[in-house]
Design a protein around this motif. Structure first.
Motif, PDB file in Angstrom:
ATOM      1  N   ARG A 137       0.988  -1.176   0.048  1.00 14.86           N
ATOM      2  CA  ARG A 137       0.060  -0.010   0.017  1.00 14.86           C
ATOM      3  C   ARG A 137       0.906   1.251   0.017  1.00 14.86           C
ATOM      4  NH1 ARG A 137      -4.845  -2.471   1.004  1.00 14.86           N
ATOM      5  NH2 ARG A 137      -5.900  -0.112   1.014  1.00 14.86           N
ATOM      6  N   ILE A 138       0.186   2.500  -0.394  1.00 16.50           N
ATOM      7  CA  ILE A 138       0.945   3.703  -0.496  1.00 16.50           C
ATOM      8  C   ILE A 138      -0.173   4.803   0.226  1.00 16.50           C
ATOM      9  CG2 ILE A 138       2.514   3.259  -2.138  1.00 16.50           C
ATOM     10  CD1 ILE A 138       0.549   5.002  -3.937  1.00 16.50           C
ATOM     11  N   ASP A 139       0.463   5.768   0.525  1.00 18.08           N
ATOM     12  CA  ASP A 139      -0.495   6.858   1.161  1.00 18.08           C
ATOM     13  C   ASP A 139      -0.534   7.926   0.158  1.00 18.08           C
ATOM     14  OD1 ASP A 139       0.751   6.381   4.447  1.00 18.08           O
ATOM     15  OD2 ASP A 139      -1.243   5.997   3.667  1.00 18.08           O
ATOM     16  N   ILE A 140      -1.672   8.277  -0.427  1.00 15.87           N
ATOM     17  CA  ILE A 140      -1.757   9.413  -1.465  1.00 15.87           C
ATOM     18  C   ILE A 140      -2.493  10.512  -0.944  1.00 15.87           C
ATOM     19  CG2 ILE A 140      -3.115   9.590  -3.663  1.00 15.87           C
ATOM     20  CD1 ILE A 140      -3.191   6.840  -4.085  1.00 15.87           C
ATOM     21  N   GLY A 141      -1.708  11.725  -1.048  1.00 18.85           N
ATOM     22  CA  GLY A 141      -2.326  13.014  -0.376  1.00 18.85           C
ATOM     23  C   GLY A 141      -1.141  13.894  -0.136  1.00 18.85           C
ATOM     24  N   GLY A 142      -1.137  14.964  -0.792  1.00 17.56           N
ATOM     25  CA  GLY A 142      -0.084  16.306  -1.015  1.00 17.56           C
ATOM     26  C   GLY A 142      -0.028  16.965   0.344  1.00 17.56           C
ATOM     27  N   PRO A 143       0.622  18.009   0.477  1.00 19.86           N
ATOM     28  CA  PRO A 143       0.873  18.822   1.797  1.00 19.86           C
ATOM     29  C   PRO A 143      -0.454  19.524   1.897  1.00 19.86           C
ATOM     30  CG  PRO A 143       2.142  19.641  -0.274  1.00 19.86           C
ATOM     31  CD  PRO A 143       1.744  18.210  -0.588  1.00 19.86           C
ATOM     32  N   ASP A 144      -1.369  19.787   0.873  1.00 23.21           N
ATOM     33  CA  ASP A 144      -2.653  20.622   1.007  1.00 23.21           C
ATOM     34  C   ASP A 144      -3.832  19.567   1.469  1.00 23.21           C
ATOM     35  OD1 ASP A 144      -1.377  22.518  -1.711  1.00 23.21           O
ATOM     36  OD2 ASP A 144      -1.326  22.711   0.716  1.00 23.21           O
ATOM     37  N   CYS A 145      -3.758  18.062   1.350  1.00 23.81           N
ATOM     38  CA  CYS A 145      -4.646  17.134   1.519  1.00 23.81           C
ATOM     39  C   CYS A 145      -4.961  16.929   3.162  1.00 23.81           C
ATOM     40  CB  CYS A 145      -4.219  15.864   0.813  1.00 23.81           C
ATOM     41  SG  CYS A 145      -5.353  14.498   1.048  1.00 23.81           S
ATOM     42  N   LYS A 146      -6.116  16.940   3.538  1.00 29.28           N
ATOM     43  CA  LYS A 146      -6.670  16.929   4.812  1.00 29.28           C
ATOM     44  C   LYS A 146      -6.914  15.441   4.990  1.00 29.28           C
ATOM     45  CE  LYS A 146      -8.109  21.402   5.828  1.00 29.28           C
ATOM     46  NZ  LYS A 146      -8.841  21.792   4.620  1.00 29.28           N
ATOM     47  N   GLN A 147      -7.320  14.560   4.063  1.00 36.24           N
ATOM     48  CA  GLN A 147      -7.802  13.238   4.282  1.00 36.24           C
ATOM     49  C   GLN A 147      -7.009  12.362   3.274  1.00 36.24           C
ATOM     50  OE1 GLN A 147     -12.235  12.660   4.343  1.00 36.24           O
ATOM     51  NE2 GLN A 147     -12.532  14.894   4.192  1.00 36.24           N
ATOM     52  N   PRO A 148      -5.690  12.049   3.418  1.00 39.04           N
ATOM     53  CA  PRO A 148      -4.936  11.052   2.686  1.00 39.04           C
ATOM     54  C   PRO A 148      -5.464   9.875   2.583  1.00 39.04           C
ATOM     55  CG  PRO A 148      -3.399  12.233   4.268  1.00 39.04           C
ATOM     56  CD  PRO A 148      -4.894  12.548   4.606  1.00 39.04           C
ATOM     57  N   TYR A 149      -5.348   9.060   1.557  1.00 41.58           N
ATOM     58  CA  TYR A 149      -5.928   7.942   1.555  1.00 41.58           C
ATOM     59  C   TYR A 149      -4.868   6.885   1.382  1.00 41.58           C
ATOM     60  CZ  TYR A 149      -8.500   3.737  -1.018  1.00 41.58           C
ATOM     61  OH  TYR A 149      -8.911   2.396  -1.214  1.00 41.58           O
TER      62      TYR A 149
END
Ligand SMILES: Cc1cc2nc3c(=O)[nH]c(=O)nc-3n(C[C@H](O)[C@H](O)[C@H](O)COP(=O)(O)O)c2cc1C
Length: 533
Positions: A137-149
């Motif tokens: 698995r990987i975490d998707i969500g950059g610096p402006d993302c509040k709900q990374p997936y």
């Protein structure tokens, strides 16, 4: 309903043989034969395992008979070689076996021409590792993302409800639920069958804004906010293009629009539904970044990204320049290869429009490295990625995760009949015909979807461990080897190198033509300011 003719005839002949004024010696064999045939046909229609038999009772057995004796009579048959179909029979066989959770090994060694040009392989280690848990698995969500997936590195690529049947959508989504991976809705909106399945969703917004459009077909922030708030929706993807028909909008003929499709898309019944070739919500790279920021606000910080097949490379650089100037970045980008699939596309588009995955991915990966934004954006990839080697190679060339559409179609029973655009799909996958889609049993197929996913990652884990790595994300271009011109062996690092971080900002290193295109890119417009592309 000609596909039921054989069954109807055998039942008719059974009734005839019952009333025929003949001696028992003659009658019994006839009754026996037509009785068994009719019983077989009725069994075919009611069993839930084989969609082809449900749609073609009795007749469907001919297909399985030839499949069974194929190895013995292969030399007498006109083989469906690579040129004939997108996926060879052997390539599909592995997917079917992994979906059915049966033995997928091969005896006697490779059939591949290892000394011919284009042959590719991965390097292994003398010190291999054993990887127990292959749920990568990987975490998707950059610096402006509040709900990374937290995403699986292998997910179901976009296929809309409309292109696919309700039962196909249900089977795919239930499978995603069982296996804990994501299912992209495609541009046809979020349907009740997606909701019923309960699996993680990537909500795709195409140029038709289906599921989040106003009465004029434009983007509706209110409707989008409602869909994006659903807990099942983990990420939002703006579709710019798909590899099989880049620059082409979509058409869903009025005949294929059912009340459920109309509901999911937010469109009227009885009227052919067209999705334009380009977006109306933005027109320039800067406006596109503003749209991404808008979606992020409306979705309370869920990961926002876009999907495209690379066309004019300068245009992708225009987007990168707009990211730099606005400091707005998507959380992910999905690169689709020209070799990707579709429900329907003109031949010229399917064959000769858009960049193949390997080149498109390398270009996007290096452009983002060139502007120093690669670490903020996750890269997904799709385009004929059905085996572990396909996934490993794609990760080595720069992707963070992979999607597959047709791989999962095979898992729910697609036999590559290539009848997706006719509404006559023999396995109920790409049809809105209630009879035909009824042949696809969502419960049993959902398990096959989860099996295919799990067994594909297991095979990937085996390759990763054999290379001496503990996560497939650690594959790099130097792990990939390929043969050029029937003799020379080259590494992926020589052919598809990772360009230095920030090389475009420092205006250095014009290998592969990156710099000249960068100098001709603009954040204010996709239009070229000279006569180049
Ligand atoms: C039946 C079908 C329907 C598709 N519908 C969409 C769609 O709605 N939106 C989209 O972005 N891509 C769509 N695609 C493209 C796939 O998502 C994917 O990018 C492409 O097929 C490459 O993956 P594959 O080689 O694993 O099939 C569709 C593909 C197929 C086969």
């Amino acid at each position: 309903m000609s596909r039921y003719t054989t069954l109807v005839i055998s039942i008719f002949l059974l009734l005839v043989s019952l009333v025929l004024p003949l001696g028992l010696v003659f009658k019994l064999p006839l009754i026996g034969f037509f009785g068994c045939l009719s019983a077989l046909g009725l069994y075919d229609m009611t069993q839930r395992r084989h969609a082809v038999l449900r749609n073609y009772p009795i007749l469907g057995h001919i297909r399985y008979f030839f499949e069974m004796i194929r190895p013995e009579i292969r030399q007498y048959l006109i083989e469906d070689d690579q040129d004939e179909v997108p996926f060879s029979r052997d390539a599909r066989a592995v997917v079917y076996q992994r979906a059915k959770n049966v033995e997928d090994k091969r005896a006697f060694g490779t059939k591949m021409a290892v000394y011919s040009s284009g042959y590719q392989w991965l390097t292994h280690s003398i010190k291999p590792k054993h990887i127990e848990d292959t749920d990568f698995r990987i975490d998707i969500g950059g610096p402006d993302c509040k709900q990374p997936y937290n995403a699986s590195i292998y997910n179901i690529s976009a296929m809309s409800f409309g292109a696919l049947s309700a039962n196909a959508i249900l089977a795919l989504n239930k499978g995603a639920k069982i296996g804990g991976f994501a299912h992209d809705t495609g541009e046809g909106g979020l349907s009740r069958y997606h909701r019923e399945g309960g699996g993680d969703l990537i909500f795709e917004i195409g140029t038709g804004y289906f599921g989040c459009r106003d009465d004029d077909g434009n983007f509706s922030p209110e409707k989008f906010t409602k869909v994006a708030a659903e807990d099942q929706v983990k990420m939002i993807e703006i579709k710019l293009s798909q590899g099989a028909k880049p620059g082409q909008g979509g058409v869903l003929p009025a005949a294929k629009i059912t009340p459920e499709i109309a509901e999911a898309r937010g469109i009227p019944m009885g009227k052919t539904c067209r999705s334009p070739a380009s977006h109306s919500a933005f027109d320039t790279p800067l406006e596109m970044m503003a749209f991404i920021k808008h979606l992020r606000e409306l979705s309370h910080g869920k990961p926002i990204g876009f999907k495209l097949c690379i066309g004019h490379r300068r245009e992708f650089m225009c987007i990168a320049r707009a990211m730099l100037e606005t400091d707005i970045t998507p959380d992910f980008i999905v690169i689709d290869g020209k070799e990707g699939g579709t429900g329907a596309a003109p031949l010229e588009f399917a064959n000769h429009m858009g960049m193949p995955l390997v080149e498109g991915l390398t270009f996007a990966h290096n452009t983002l490295r060139g502007v120093g934004l690669r670490d903020r954006i996750s890269l997904g990839a799709s385009g004929k990625l059905i085996h572990a080697f396909d996934i490993a190679r794609t990760l080595a060339l720069g992707a963070d995760w992979c999607n597959s559409a047709r791989g999962f179609m095979f898992a729910i029973g697609c036999i590559q009949a290539q009848a997706c655009h006719t509404n006559h799909c023999p396995t109920g996958v790409t049809t809105q015909d209630p009879w035909r889609q009824n042949a696809l049993d969502p419960e049993s197929k959902a398990q096959r979807v989860a099996n295919f996913h799990r067994n594909s990652l297991k095979a990937l884990g085996d390759m990763t461990g054999a290379a001496g790595l503990d996560h497939p994300g650690k594959f790099l271009p130097h792990h990939l080897m390929m043969r050029e011109k029937d003799r020379d062996m080259v590494t992926g690092q020589q052919v598809y190198p990772y360009m230095p971080e920030g090389f475009l900002l420092r205006e250095e290193d014009d290998r592969f033509g990156y710099l000249s295109r960068w100098r001709r890119s603009s954040s204010a417009s996709f239009e070229p300011f000279d006569d180049g592309v």
